[in-house]
Design a protein around this motif. Structure first.
Motif, PDB file in Angstrom:
ATOM      1  N   GLN A 176       0.835  -1.202   0.000  1.00 30.92           N
ATOM      2  CA  GLN A 176       0.000   0.000   0.000  1.00 30.92           C
ATOM      3  C   GLN A 176       0.874   1.258   0.000  1.00 30.92           C
ATOM      4  O   GLN A 176       0.572   2.235  -0.682  1.00 30.92           O
ATOM      5  CB  GLN A 176      -0.917  -0.002   1.225  1.00 30.92           C
ATOM      6  CG  GLN A 176      -1.693  -1.284   1.425  1.00 30.92           C
ATOM      7  CD  GLN A 176      -2.563  -1.628   0.228  1.00 30.92           C
ATOM      8  OE1 GLN A 176      -3.103  -0.735  -0.428  1.00 30.92           O
ATOM      9  NE2 GLN A 176      -2.700  -2.904  -0.065  1.00 30.92           N
ATOM     10  N   LEU A 177       1.952   1.209   0.783  1.00 26.19           N
ATOM     11  CA  LEU A 177       2.836   2.373   0.859  1.00 26.19           C
ATOM     12  C   LEU A 177       3.489   2.641  -0.497  1.00 26.19           C
ATOM     13  O   LEU A 177       3.644   3.798  -0.911  1.00 26.19           O
ATOM     14  CB  LEU A 177       3.904   2.153   1.931  1.00 26.19           C
ATOM     15  CG  LEU A 177       4.780   3.365   2.287  1.00 26.19           C
ATOM     16  CD1 LEU A 177       3.919   4.499   2.812  1.00 26.19           C
ATOM     17  CD2 LEU A 177       5.835   2.969   3.327  1.00 26.19           C
ATOM     18  N   GLY A 178       3.853   1.574  -1.200  1.00 26.78           N
ATOM     19  CA  GLY A 178       4.422   1.734  -2.534  1.00 26.78           C
ATOM     20  C   GLY A 178       3.438   2.374  -3.489  1.00 26.78           C
ATOM     21  O   GLY A 178       3.799   3.213  -4.321  1.00 26.78           O
ATOM     22  N   THR A 179       2.161   1.995  -3.351  1.00 20.94           N
ATOM     23  CA  THR A 179       1.120   2.615  -4.172  1.00 20.94           C
ATOM     24  C   THR A 179       0.957   4.080  -3.816  1.00 20.94           C
ATOM     25  O   THR A 179       0.829   4.941  -4.695  1.00 20.94           O
ATOM     26  CB  THR A 179      -0.212   1.866  -3.975  1.00 20.94           C
ATOM     27  OG1 THR A 179      -0.020   0.480  -4.237  1.00 20.94           O
ATOM     28  CG2 THR A 179      -1.282   2.395  -4.907  1.00 20.94           C
ATOM     29  N   VAL A 180       0.972   4.377  -2.502  1.00 17.86           N
ATOM     30  CA  VAL A 180       0.801   5.750  -2.018  1.00 17.86           C
ATOM     31  C   VAL A 180       1.878   6.667  -2.587  1.00 17.86           C
ATOM     32  O   VAL A 180       1.604   7.791  -3.024  1.00 17.86           O
ATOM     33  CB  VAL A 180       0.841   5.791  -0.472  1.00 17.86           C
ATOM     34  CG1 VAL A 180       0.972   7.212   0.040  1.00 17.86           C
ATOM     35  CG2 VAL A 180      -0.402   5.135   0.109  1.00 17.86           C
ATOM     36  N   PHE A 305      -3.155   5.265   0.962  1.00 18.92           N
ATOM     37  CA  PHE A 305      -2.590   5.752   2.224  1.00 18.92           C
ATOM     38  C   PHE A 305      -3.493   5.340   3.377  1.00 18.92           C
ATOM     39  O   PHE A 305      -3.019   4.875   4.423  1.00 18.92           O
ATOM     40  CB  PHE A 305      -2.436   7.276   2.186  1.00 18.92           C
ATOM     41  CG  PHE A 305      -1.894   7.858   3.470  1.00 18.92           C
ATOM     42  CD1 PHE A 305      -0.566   7.676   3.813  1.00 18.92           C
ATOM     43  CD2 PHE A 305      -2.722   8.562   4.337  1.00 18.92           C
ATOM     44  CE1 PHE A 305      -0.064   8.195   5.003  1.00 18.92           C
ATOM     45  CE2 PHE A 305      -2.232   9.079   5.526  1.00 18.92           C
ATOM     46  CZ  PHE A 305      -0.896   8.900   5.854  1.00 18.92           C
ATOM     47  N   GLY A 306      -4.807   5.482   3.178  1.00 22.78           N
ATOM     48  CA  GLY A 306      -5.748   5.035   4.196  1.00 22.78           C
ATOM     49  C   GLY A 306      -5.654   3.546   4.451  1.00 22.78           C
ATOM     50  O   GLY A 306      -5.680   3.083   5.593  1.00 22.78           O
ATOM     51  N   CYS A 307      -5.514   2.763   3.380  1.00 21.67           N
ATOM     52  CA  CYS A 307      -5.400   1.307   3.519  1.00 21.67           C
ATOM     53  C   CYS A 307      -4.124   0.926   4.253  1.00 21.67           C
ATOM     54  O   CYS A 307      -4.116  -0.006   5.077  1.00 21.67           O
ATOM     55  CB  CYS A 307      -5.445   0.661   2.139  1.00 21.67           C
ATOM     56  SG  CYS A 307      -5.552  -1.142   2.160  1.00 21.67           S
ATOM     57  N   SER A 368     -13.560   3.264   0.851  1.00 21.52           N
ATOM     58  CA  SER A 368     -13.699   1.918   0.300  1.00 21.52           C
ATOM     59  C   SER A 368     -12.372   1.164   0.346  1.00 21.52           C
ATOM     60  O   SER A 368     -12.294   0.032   0.831  1.00 21.52           O
ATOM     61  CB  SER A 368     -14.212   2.001  -1.138  1.00 21.52           C
ATOM     62  OG  SER A 368     -14.288   0.717  -1.715  1.00 21.52           O
ATOM     63  N   THR A 369     -11.322   1.807  -0.149  1.00 18.86           N
ATOM     64  CA  THR A 369     -10.013   1.145  -0.183  1.00 18.86           C
ATOM     65  C   THR A 369      -9.411   1.042   1.216  1.00 18.86           C
ATOM     66  O   THR A 369      -8.764   0.043   1.549  1.00 18.86           O
ATOM     67  CB  THR A 369      -9.067   1.911  -1.114  1.00 18.86           C
ATOM     68  OG1 THR A 369      -9.678   2.038  -2.394  1.00 18.86           O
ATOM     69  CG2 THR A 369      -7.741   1.190  -1.268  1.00 18.86           C
ATOM     70  N   THR A 370      -9.622   2.055   2.056  1.00 17.61           N
ATOM     71  CA  THR A 370      -9.094   2.034   3.426  1.00 17.61           C
ATOM     72  C   THR A 370      -9.623   0.840   4.198  1.00 17.61           C
ATOM     73  O   THR A 370      -8.861   0.092   4.830  1.00 17.61           O
ATOM     74  CB  THR A 370      -9.461   3.335   4.164  1.00 17.61           C
ATOM     75  OG1 THR A 370      -8.808   4.433   3.533  1.00 17.61           O
ATOM     76  CG2 THR A 370      -9.016   3.266   5.625  1.00 17.61           C
ATOM     77  N   LEU A 371     -10.933   0.629   4.157  1.00 17.47           N
ATOM     78  CA  LEU A 371     -11.535  -0.464   4.920  1.00 17.47           C
ATOM     79  C   LEU A 371     -11.081  -1.827   4.423  1.00 17.47           C
ATOM     80  O   LEU A 371     -11.108  -2.812   5.170  1.00 17.47           O
ATOM     81  CB  LEU A 371     -13.058  -0.360   4.863  1.00 17.47           C
ATOM     82  CG  LEU A 371     -13.647   0.846   5.606  1.00 17.47           C
ATOM     83  CD1 LEU A 371     -15.153   0.928   5.389  1.00 17.47           C
ATOM     84  CD2 LEU A 371     -13.338   0.767   7.101  1.00 17.47           C
ATOM     85  N   GLY A 372     -10.630  -1.900   3.165  1.00 14.45           N
ATOM     86  CA  GLY A 372     -10.079  -3.153   2.665  1.00 14.45           C
ATOM     87  C   GLY A 372      -8.856  -3.608   3.448  1.00 14.45           C
ATOM     88  O   GLY A 372      -8.507  -4.785   3.432  1.00 14.45           O
ATOM     89  N   GLY A 373      -8.213  -2.678   4.165  1.00  9.90           N
ATOM     90  CA  GLY A 373      -7.050  -3.028   4.980  1.00  9.90           C
ATOM     91  C   GLY A 373      -7.363  -4.004   6.100  1.00  9.90           C
ATOM     92  O   GLY A 373      -6.461  -4.677   6.619  1.00  9.90           O
TER      93      GLY A 373
END
Length: 464
Positions: A176-180, A305-307, A368-373
Protein backbone atom coordinates in the motif's frame (compact mmCIF):
# COMPACT_ATOMS: atom_id res chain seq x y z
CA UNK A 1 10.27 -10.97 23.66
CA UNK A 2 11.93 -7.60 22.71
CA UNK A 3 10.76 -6.10 19.42
CA UNK A 4 13.33 -3.36 18.88
CA UNK A 5 16.23 -4.49 16.68
CA UNK A 6 14.95 -8.07 16.65
CA UNK A 7 15.72 -10.15 13.58
CA UNK A 8 12.06 -10.92 12.87
CA UNK A 9 11.08 -7.24 12.86
CA UNK A 10 14.13 -6.36 10.78
CA UNK A 11 12.85 -8.93 8.29
CA UNK A 12 9.43 -7.28 8.40
CA UNK A 13 10.94 -3.87 7.64
CA UNK A 14 13.01 -5.23 4.74
CA UNK A 15 9.91 -7.01 3.45
CA UNK A 16 7.96 -3.75 3.75
CA UNK A 17 10.58 -2.04 1.57
CA UNK A 18 10.48 -4.95 -0.86
CA UNK A 19 6.71 -4.85 -1.29
CA UNK A 20 6.96 -1.06 -1.48
CA UNK A 21 9.17 -1.53 -4.54
CA UNK A 22 6.98 -4.32 -5.86
CA UNK A 23 3.87 -2.16 -6.02
CA UNK A 24 5.73 0.96 -7.08
CA UNK A 25 6.98 -1.04 -10.07
CA UNK A 26 3.51 -2.47 -10.68
CA UNK A 27 1.29 0.62 -10.53
CA UNK A 28 3.49 3.31 -12.09
CA UNK A 29 2.23 2.36 -15.55
CA UNK A 30 -1.34 3.24 -14.49
CA UNK A 31 -0.30 6.89 -14.14
CA UNK A 32 2.30 6.98 -16.92
CA UNK A 33 -0.14 5.49 -19.42
CA UNK A 34 -2.36 8.56 -19.11
CA UNK A 35 0.59 10.63 -20.36
CA UNK A 36 1.83 8.08 -22.91
CA UNK A 37 -1.37 8.02 -24.95
CA UNK A 38 -2.21 10.70 -27.47
CA UNK A 39 -5.40 12.23 -26.06
CA UNK A 40 -7.01 12.38 -29.50
CA UNK A 41 -6.69 8.59 -29.85
CA UNK A 42 -8.76 7.96 -26.72
CA UNK A 43 -11.46 10.57 -27.29
CA UNK A 44 -14.93 9.14 -27.63
CA UNK A 45 -17.26 10.35 -30.33
CA UNK A 46 -20.42 9.66 -28.32
CA UNK A 47 -19.21 11.15 -25.05
CA UNK A 48 -22.19 11.48 -22.72
CA UNK A 49 -23.36 14.83 -21.43
CA UNK A 50 -23.34 13.29 -17.97
CA UNK A 51 -19.54 13.39 -17.78
CA UNK A 52 -18.42 15.88 -15.17
CA UNK A 53 -17.19 19.26 -16.40
CA UNK A 54 -13.52 20.16 -16.19
CA UNK A 55 -12.89 21.82 -12.83
CA UNK A 56 -9.14 21.65 -12.37
CA UNK A 57 -7.20 24.81 -11.67
CA UNK A 58 -4.70 25.92 -14.31
CA UNK A 59 -1.40 24.08 -13.83
CA UNK A 60 1.33 25.91 -11.97
CA UNK A 61 3.93 25.31 -14.69
CA UNK A 62 3.62 24.35 -18.32
CA UNK A 63 3.27 20.61 -18.81
CA UNK A 64 6.37 18.92 -20.18
CA UNK A 65 5.17 17.64 -23.53
CA UNK A 66 8.45 16.21 -24.82
CA UNK A 67 7.50 12.61 -24.09
CA UNK A 68 6.46 10.41 -26.97
CA UNK A 69 2.75 9.79 -27.51
CA UNK A 70 1.20 6.60 -28.84
CA UNK A 71 -2.03 6.01 -30.73
CA UNK A 72 -3.49 3.33 -28.46
CA UNK A 73 -7.27 3.04 -28.21
CA UNK A 74 -9.17 2.11 -25.03
CA UNK A 75 -9.13 -1.64 -25.78
CA UNK A 76 -5.37 -1.62 -26.33
CA UNK A 77 -4.88 0.29 -23.08
CA UNK A 78 -7.00 -2.31 -21.27
CA UNK A 79 -4.80 -5.11 -22.59
CA UNK A 80 -1.65 -3.22 -21.64
CA UNK A 81 -2.90 -2.72 -18.08
CA UNK A 82 -4.03 -6.34 -17.76
CA UNK A 83 -1.01 -7.99 -19.41
CA UNK A 84 1.03 -7.94 -16.21
CA UNK A 85 -1.29 -10.53 -14.71
CA UNK A 86 -0.87 -12.99 -17.57
CA UNK A 87 2.68 -13.53 -16.37
CA UNK A 88 1.81 -13.08 -12.72
CA UNK A 89 -0.65 -15.99 -12.66
CA UNK A 90 1.86 -18.51 -14.06
CA UNK A 91 4.44 -18.40 -11.25
CA UNK A 92 2.19 -18.32 -8.16
CA UNK A 93 1.96 -22.07 -7.47
CA UNK A 94 5.50 -22.93 -8.67
CA UNK A 95 6.80 -20.05 -6.53
CA UNK A 96 5.01 -21.29 -3.44
CA UNK A 97 6.17 -24.87 -3.99
CA UNK A 98 9.81 -23.92 -4.62
CA UNK A 99 9.85 -21.53 -1.65
CA UNK A 100 8.58 -24.32 0.59
CA UNK A 101 11.46 -26.52 -0.55
CA UNK A 102 14.44 -24.17 -0.74
CA UNK A 103 13.31 -21.05 1.12
CA UNK A 104 11.92 -17.74 -0.05
CA UNK A 105 14.83 -15.30 0.27
CA UNK A 106 16.45 -15.66 -3.15
CA UNK A 107 13.15 -16.37 -4.88
CA UNK A 108 11.62 -13.14 -3.61
CA UNK A 109 14.80 -11.17 -4.19
CA UNK A 110 15.29 -12.24 -7.78
CA UNK A 111 11.57 -11.84 -8.44
CA UNK A 112 11.73 -8.15 -7.57
CA UNK A 113 15.09 -7.73 -9.33
CA UNK A 114 13.63 -9.17 -12.52
CA UNK A 115 10.66 -6.83 -12.28
CA UNK A 116 13.02 -3.87 -11.83
CA UNK A 117 15.09 -4.83 -14.88
CA UNK A 118 12.03 -5.17 -17.12
CA UNK A 119 10.73 -1.86 -15.77
CA UNK A 120 13.95 -0.24 -17.00
CA UNK A 121 13.22 -1.72 -20.43
CA UNK A 122 9.62 -0.44 -20.55
CA UNK A 123 10.27 2.80 -22.52
CA UNK A 124 12.14 0.84 -25.19
CA UNK A 125 9.32 -1.71 -25.40
CA UNK A 126 6.69 1.03 -25.71
CA UNK A 127 8.63 2.60 -28.55
CA UNK A 128 8.77 -0.73 -30.39
CA UNK A 129 4.99 -1.12 -30.16
CA UNK A 130 2.06 -2.13 -27.94
CA UNK A 131 2.79 -5.83 -28.44
CA UNK A 132 6.31 -5.46 -27.07
CA UNK A 133 5.03 -3.46 -24.09
CA UNK A 134 2.44 -6.14 -23.35
CA UNK A 135 5.19 -8.79 -23.50
CA UNK A 136 7.47 -6.85 -21.12
CA UNK A 137 4.64 -6.30 -18.66
CA UNK A 138 3.84 -10.02 -18.75
CA UNK A 139 7.51 -10.79 -18.00
CA UNK A 140 7.35 -8.38 -15.05
CA UNK A 141 4.38 -10.39 -13.84
CA UNK A 142 6.39 -13.60 -14.03
CA UNK A 143 8.95 -12.09 -11.66
CA UNK A 144 6.42 -10.68 -9.21
CA UNK A 145 4.35 -13.87 -9.18
CA UNK A 146 6.76 -15.67 -6.85
CA UNK A 147 7.05 -12.87 -4.31
CA UNK A 148 3.99 -13.19 -2.08
CA UNK A 149 4.18 -17.01 -1.86
CA UNK A 150 7.92 -16.73 -1.09
CA UNK A 151 7.26 -14.22 1.69
CA UNK A 152 4.51 -16.38 3.18
CA UNK A 153 6.91 -19.33 3.15
CA UNK A 154 9.50 -17.25 5.01
CA UNK A 155 6.95 -16.11 7.60
CA UNK A 156 5.99 -19.73 8.28
CA UNK A 157 9.49 -20.06 9.76
CA UNK A 158 9.73 -16.60 11.31
CA UNK A 159 6.34 -15.47 12.68
CA UNK A 160 5.24 -16.69 16.14
CA UNK A 161 1.45 -17.33 16.06
CA UNK A 162 0.56 -14.49 18.45
CA UNK A 163 2.61 -12.00 16.41
CA UNK A 164 1.47 -13.05 12.95
CA UNK A 165 -1.05 -10.31 12.34
CA UNK A 166 1.30 -7.47 13.18
CA UNK A 167 4.36 -8.95 11.45
CA UNK A 168 2.53 -9.75 8.22
CA UNK A 169 0.58 -6.49 8.34
CA UNK A 170 3.83 -4.55 8.66
CA UNK A 171 5.52 -6.37 5.79
CA UNK A 172 2.59 -6.43 3.36
CA UNK A 173 1.63 -2.84 4.18
CA UNK A 174 4.63 -1.98 2.03
CA UNK A 175 2.43 -2.75 -0.99
CA UNK A 176 0.00 0.00 0.00
CA UNK A 177 2.84 2.37 0.86
CA UNK A 178 4.42 1.73 -2.53
CA UNK A 179 1.12 2.61 -4.17
CA UNK A 180 0.80 5.75 -2.02
CA UNK A 181 4.22 7.01 -3.06
CA UNK A 182 4.30 5.72 -6.63
CA UNK A 183 1.01 7.20 -7.85
CA UNK A 184 1.66 10.86 -6.96
CA UNK A 185 5.39 10.65 -7.63
CA UNK A 186 4.73 9.14 -11.05
CA UNK A 187 2.32 11.97 -11.73
CA UNK A 188 4.91 14.57 -10.76
CA UNK A 189 7.61 12.91 -12.84
CA UNK A 190 5.30 12.84 -15.86
CA UNK A 191 4.34 16.44 -15.28
CA UNK A 192 7.71 18.04 -14.63
CA UNK A 193 10.02 15.69 -16.52
CA UNK A 194 9.00 12.95 -18.92
CA UNK A 195 7.05 9.71 -18.48
CA UNK A 196 10.10 7.58 -19.38
CA UNK A 197 11.79 8.62 -16.11
CA UNK A 198 8.95 6.99 -14.16
CA UNK A 199 10.33 3.63 -15.27
CA UNK A 200 14.03 4.53 -15.02
CA UNK A 201 13.80 5.90 -11.46
CA UNK A 202 11.70 3.11 -9.97
CA UNK A 203 13.63 0.42 -11.84
CA UNK A 204 16.93 1.68 -10.43
CA UNK A 205 15.53 1.78 -6.89
CA UNK A 206 14.42 -1.84 -7.27
CA UNK A 207 17.99 -2.89 -8.05
CA UNK A 208 19.26 -1.04 -4.94
CA UNK A 209 16.69 -2.83 -2.76
CA UNK A 210 17.79 -6.23 -4.08
CA UNK A 211 21.39 -5.60 -2.99
CA UNK A 212 20.23 -4.72 0.55
CA UNK A 213 17.91 -7.73 0.73
CA UNK A 214 20.62 -10.13 -0.43
CA UNK A 215 22.98 -9.19 2.40
CA UNK A 216 20.61 -8.42 5.30
CA UNK A 217 18.07 -11.27 5.57
CA UNK A 218 18.04 -15.04 5.96
CA UNK A 219 15.53 -17.75 5.13
CA UNK A 220 15.17 -19.06 8.69
CA UNK A 221 16.12 -18.12 12.26
CA UNK A 222 18.57 -21.04 12.25
CA UNK A 223 20.53 -19.60 9.33
CA UNK A 224 20.52 -15.97 10.49
CA UNK A 225 24.03 -14.83 11.42
CA UNK A 226 23.23 -12.07 13.93
CA UNK A 227 20.00 -13.22 15.62
CA UNK A 228 20.23 -13.56 19.40
CA UNK A 229 20.01 -17.01 20.94
CA UNK A 230 16.98 -16.00 22.99
CA UNK A 231 15.04 -14.77 19.94
CA UNK A 232 15.93 -17.87 17.94
CA UNK A 233 14.72 -20.12 20.74
CA UNK A 234 11.56 -18.04 21.20
CA UNK A 235 10.59 -18.36 17.54
CA UNK A 236 11.43 -22.05 17.23
CA UNK A 237 9.59 -23.00 20.42
CA UNK A 238 6.51 -21.03 19.33
CA UNK A 239 6.36 -22.88 16.02
CA UNK A 240 7.45 -26.39 17.00
CA UNK A 241 3.92 -27.83 17.23
CA UNK A 242 2.73 -26.34 13.93
CA UNK A 243 5.23 -27.25 11.27
CA UNK A 244 4.94 -30.51 9.36
CA UNK A 245 7.88 -32.82 8.76
CA UNK A 246 6.33 -34.34 5.64
CA UNK A 247 7.61 -33.12 2.31
CA UNK A 248 4.67 -34.59 0.37
CA UNK A 249 1.98 -32.13 -0.64
CA UNK A 250 -1.50 -33.44 0.36
CA UNK A 251 -3.15 -32.37 -2.90
CA UNK A 252 -6.37 -34.37 -2.54
CA UNK A 253 -6.95 -33.19 1.03
CA UNK A 254 -6.31 -29.60 -0.01
CA UNK A 255 -8.83 -29.84 -2.85
CA UNK A 256 -11.48 -31.06 -0.39
CA UNK A 257 -10.68 -28.45 2.26
CA UNK A 258 -13.53 -25.94 2.70
CA UNK A 259 -11.37 -23.63 4.86
CA UNK A 260 -8.90 -23.39 1.97
CA UNK A 261 -11.70 -22.71 -0.52
CA UNK A 262 -12.97 -20.01 1.84
CA UNK A 263 -9.61 -18.24 1.45
CA UNK A 264 -9.67 -18.76 -2.33
CA UNK A 265 -13.11 -17.18 -2.70
CA UNK A 266 -12.32 -14.30 -0.34
CA UNK A 267 -8.98 -13.61 -2.05
CA UNK A 268 -10.57 -13.64 -5.51
CA UNK A 269 -13.41 -11.37 -4.39
CA UNK A 270 -11.20 -8.83 -2.63
CA UNK A 271 -8.80 -8.64 -5.56
CA UNK A 272 -11.58 -7.92 -8.05
CA UNK A 273 -12.22 -4.56 -6.41
CA UNK A 274 -8.57 -3.96 -5.53
CA UNK A 275 -7.15 -4.56 -9.00
CA UNK A 276 -9.95 -2.72 -10.80
CA UNK A 277 -9.26 0.41 -8.77
CA UNK A 278 -5.49 -0.08 -8.76
CA UNK A 279 -5.25 -0.08 -12.54
CA UNK A 280 -8.13 2.24 -13.45
CA UNK A 281 -8.44 4.78 -10.63
CA UNK A 282 -6.12 7.28 -12.38
CA UNK A 283 -8.27 6.94 -15.52
CA UNK A 284 -11.45 7.48 -13.48
CA UNK A 285 -9.92 10.53 -11.82
CA UNK A 286 -9.01 11.96 -15.24
CA UNK A 287 -11.99 11.05 -17.43
CA UNK A 288 -14.88 11.25 -14.94
CA UNK A 289 -13.75 13.51 -12.10
CA UNK A 290 -11.63 15.61 -14.49
CA UNK A 291 -8.56 16.08 -12.32
CA UNK A 292 -5.34 17.16 -14.01
CA UNK A 293 -2.11 15.12 -13.94
CA UNK A 294 -0.81 16.67 -10.72
CA UNK A 295 -4.08 16.23 -8.84
CA UNK A 296 -4.62 12.78 -10.32
CA UNK A 297 -1.52 11.20 -8.84
CA UNK A 298 -2.11 12.57 -5.34
CA UNK A 299 -5.83 11.82 -5.20
CA UNK A 300 -5.38 8.34 -6.68
CA UNK A 301 -2.86 7.63 -3.90
CA UNK A 302 -5.07 8.85 -1.05
CA UNK A 303 -7.16 5.63 -0.79
CA UNK A 304 -4.01 3.52 -0.49
CA UNK A 305 -2.59 5.75 2.22
CA UNK A 306 -5.75 5.03 4.20
CA UNK A 307 -5.40 1.31 3.52
CA UNK A 308 -1.76 1.36 4.65
CA UNK A 309 -2.71 2.94 7.99
CA UNK A 310 -5.62 0.56 8.38
CA UNK A 311 -3.41 -2.49 7.83
CA UNK A 312 -0.88 -1.40 10.44
CA UNK A 313 -3.53 -0.62 13.05
CA UNK A 314 -5.73 -3.66 12.47
CA UNK A 315 -2.75 -6.03 12.52
CA UNK A 316 -1.93 -4.88 16.03
CA UNK A 317 -5.58 -4.95 17.14
CA UNK A 318 -6.10 -8.48 15.77
CA UNK A 319 -3.14 -9.83 17.76
CA UNK A 320 -4.37 -7.94 20.83
CA UNK A 321 -7.81 -9.54 20.54
CA UNK A 322 -6.25 -13.01 20.42
CA UNK A 323 -3.55 -12.52 23.05
CA UNK A 324 -5.21 -10.26 25.64
CA UNK A 325 -8.95 -10.63 25.07
CA UNK A 326 -8.91 -14.38 24.32
CA UNK A 327 -10.84 -14.18 21.07
CA UNK A 328 -10.43 -17.37 19.05
CA UNK A 329 -8.39 -17.16 15.88
CA UNK A 330 -11.35 -17.99 13.63
CA UNK A 331 -13.57 -15.32 15.19
CA UNK A 332 -10.89 -12.67 14.71
CA UNK A 333 -10.33 -13.71 11.08
CA UNK A 334 -14.06 -13.66 10.28
CA UNK A 335 -14.69 -10.29 11.97
CA UNK A 336 -11.83 -8.58 10.20
CA UNK A 337 -12.55 -10.19 6.84
CA UNK A 338 -16.22 -9.21 6.96
CA UNK A 339 -15.38 -5.60 7.78
CA UNK A 340 -12.69 -5.60 5.08
CA UNK A 341 -15.07 -6.75 2.34
CA UNK A 342 -18.52 -5.36 3.17
CA UNK A 343 -17.20 -1.89 4.03
CA UNK A 344 -15.47 -1.42 0.65
CA UNK A 345 -18.55 -2.72 -1.19
CA UNK A 346 -20.86 -0.18 0.48
CA UNK A 347 -18.62 2.83 -0.13
CA UNK A 348 -17.75 1.77 -3.67
CA UNK A 349 -21.46 1.72 -4.52
CA UNK A 350 -21.87 5.09 -2.83
CA UNK A 351 -19.02 6.54 -4.90
CA UNK A 352 -20.91 5.70 -8.07
CA UNK A 353 -23.81 7.89 -7.00
CA UNK A 354 -21.96 11.05 -6.05
CA UNK A 355 -22.44 12.48 -9.52
CA UNK A 356 -19.94 15.28 -9.99
CA UNK A 357 -19.46 15.97 -6.28
CA UNK A 358 -15.69 15.59 -6.52
CA UNK A 359 -15.02 15.81 -2.79
CA UNK A 360 -17.61 13.19 -1.85
CA UNK A 361 -16.44 10.85 -4.62
CA UNK A 362 -12.85 11.00 -3.39
CA UNK A 363 -13.99 10.50 0.24
CA UNK A 364 -16.04 7.41 -0.63
CA UNK A 365 -13.32 5.88 -2.82
CA UNK A 366 -10.82 6.52 -0.02
CA UNK A 367 -13.06 4.89 2.60
CA UNK A 368 -13.70 1.92 0.30
CA UNK A 369 -10.01 1.14 -0.18
CA UNK A 370 -9.09 2.03 3.43
CA UNK A 371 -11.54 -0.46 4.92
CA UNK A 372 -10.08 -3.15 2.67
CA UNK A 373 -7.05 -3.03 4.98
CA UNK A 374 -9.02 -5.09 7.52
CA UNK A 375 -8.61 -8.11 5.22
CA UNK A 376 -4.90 -8.42 5.99
CA UNK A 377 -5.96 -9.83 9.37
CA UNK A 378 -8.77 -11.80 7.73
CA UNK A 379 -8.28 -14.13 4.77
CA UNK A 380 -4.74 -12.94 4.00
CA UNK A 381 -3.07 -14.33 7.11
CA UNK A 382 -5.42 -17.31 7.33
CA UNK A 383 -3.06 -19.46 5.19
CA UNK A 384 -0.66 -19.52 8.15
CA UNK A 385 -3.46 -20.43 10.55
CA UNK A 386 -4.69 -23.51 8.70
CA UNK A 387 -1.44 -24.85 7.20
CA UNK A 388 1.77 -23.06 8.26
CA UNK A 389 4.00 -25.72 6.68
CA UNK A 390 2.39 -25.13 3.30
CA UNK A 391 1.73 -21.40 3.68
CA UNK A 392 3.77 -20.40 0.63
CA UNK A 393 2.16 -23.04 -1.57
CA UNK A 394 -1.32 -22.17 -0.30
CA UNK A 395 -0.82 -18.50 -1.03
CA UNK A 396 0.39 -19.48 -4.49
CA UNK A 397 -2.82 -21.46 -4.99
CA UNK A 398 -5.18 -18.77 -3.71
CA UNK A 399 -3.28 -15.97 -5.46
CA UNK A 400 -3.52 -17.87 -8.76
CA UNK A 401 -7.30 -17.65 -8.54
CA UNK A 402 -7.03 -14.09 -7.21
CA UNK A 403 -4.95 -13.01 -10.20
CA UNK A 404 -7.83 -13.68 -12.59
CA UNK A 405 -9.52 -10.38 -11.60
CA UNK A 406 -6.34 -8.54 -12.51
CA UNK A 407 -6.35 -10.19 -15.93
CA UNK A 408 -9.98 -9.66 -16.83
CA UNK A 409 -11.12 -6.83 -14.53
CA UNK A 410 -9.43 -3.93 -16.37
CA UNK A 411 -10.45 -5.35 -19.76
CA UNK A 412 -14.09 -5.68 -18.68
CA UNK A 413 -14.08 -2.26 -17.03
CA UNK A 414 -12.60 -0.62 -20.13
CA UNK A 415 -15.21 -2.36 -22.31
CA UNK A 416 -18.05 -1.25 -20.03
CA UNK A 417 -16.85 2.37 -19.87
CA UNK A 418 -16.21 2.99 -23.56
CA UNK A 419 -18.14 6.31 -23.40
CA UNK A 420 -16.74 7.28 -19.97
CA UNK A 421 -20.12 8.07 -18.46
CA UNK A 422 -21.01 8.05 -14.77
CA UNK A 423 -23.65 5.39 -15.46
CA UNK A 424 -21.13 3.07 -17.08
CA UNK A 425 -18.78 3.38 -14.12
CA UNK A 426 -21.69 2.60 -11.79
CA UNK A 427 -21.96 -0.80 -13.49
CA UNK A 428 -18.26 -1.41 -12.86
CA UNK A 429 -18.76 -0.56 -9.17
CA UNK A 430 -21.91 -2.73 -8.94
CA UNK A 431 -20.05 -5.78 -10.21
CA UNK A 432 -17.12 -5.27 -7.82
CA UNK A 433 -19.41 -4.72 -4.81
CA UNK A 434 -21.50 -7.82 -5.55
CA UNK A 435 -18.40 -10.01 -5.82
CA UNK A 436 -17.04 -8.56 -2.56
CA UNK A 437 -20.27 -9.29 -0.68
CA UNK A 438 -20.33 -12.89 -1.92
CA UNK A 439 -16.72 -13.40 -0.82
CA UNK A 440 -17.44 -12.02 2.65
CA UNK A 441 -20.40 -14.38 3.14
CA UNK A 442 -18.53 -17.44 1.88
CA UNK A 443 -15.53 -16.81 4.15
CA UNK A 444 -17.75 -16.19 7.19
CA UNK A 445 -19.48 -19.52 6.55
CA UNK A 446 -16.52 -21.81 5.92
CA UNK A 447 -13.28 -20.31 7.29
CA UNK A 448 -11.26 -22.00 10.04
CA UNK A 449 -8.66 -20.76 12.50
CA UNK A 450 -6.95 -24.03 13.40
CA UNK A 451 -4.25 -26.07 11.70
CA UNK A 452 -5.91 -28.63 9.44
CA UNK A 453 -5.27 -32.35 9.90
CA UNK A 454 -3.74 -32.64 6.44
CA UNK A 455 -1.19 -29.94 7.32
CA UNK A 456 0.26 -31.50 10.49
CA UNK A 457 1.29 -34.94 9.30
CA UNK A 458 4.66 -36.08 10.50
CA UNK A 459 7.19 -37.98 8.47
CA UNK A 460 6.47 -41.40 7.12
CA UNK A 461 9.00 -43.02 9.42
CA UNK A 462 6.94 -42.08 12.46
CA UNK A 463 3.83 -43.56 10.94
CA UNK A 464 5.42 -46.92 10.18
Amino acid sequence: MPVCCSARYNLAVMALLGFFMLYALRVNLSVALVDMVNSTSSEHVNRSANVCPDHSLPPIVPHNSTGKKYEWDANTQGWILGSFFYGYILTQIPGGYIAGRIGGKLLLGFGILGTAVFTLLTPLAADLGAGYLIAVRALEGLGEGVTFPAMHAMWSSWAPPLERSRLLSLSYAGAQLGTVVSLPLSGLICYYMNWIYVFYIFGALGVVWFIMWFFLVSDTPQSHSTISDSEREYILSALKHELSRDTDVPVCAMLKSLPLWAIVVAHFSYNWTFYTLLTLLPTYMKDILRFNAQENGFLSALPYFGCWLCMLITGYVADLMREKLNFSTVVVRKIFNTLGMLGPAVFLLAAGYTGCDYTLAVVFLTLSTTLGGFCISGYNINHLDIAPSFAGLLLGVTNTFATIPGMVGPVIAKALTHDDTVEQWQIVFYIAAAINIFGAIFFAAFASGTVQDWAVRTNKAQGS
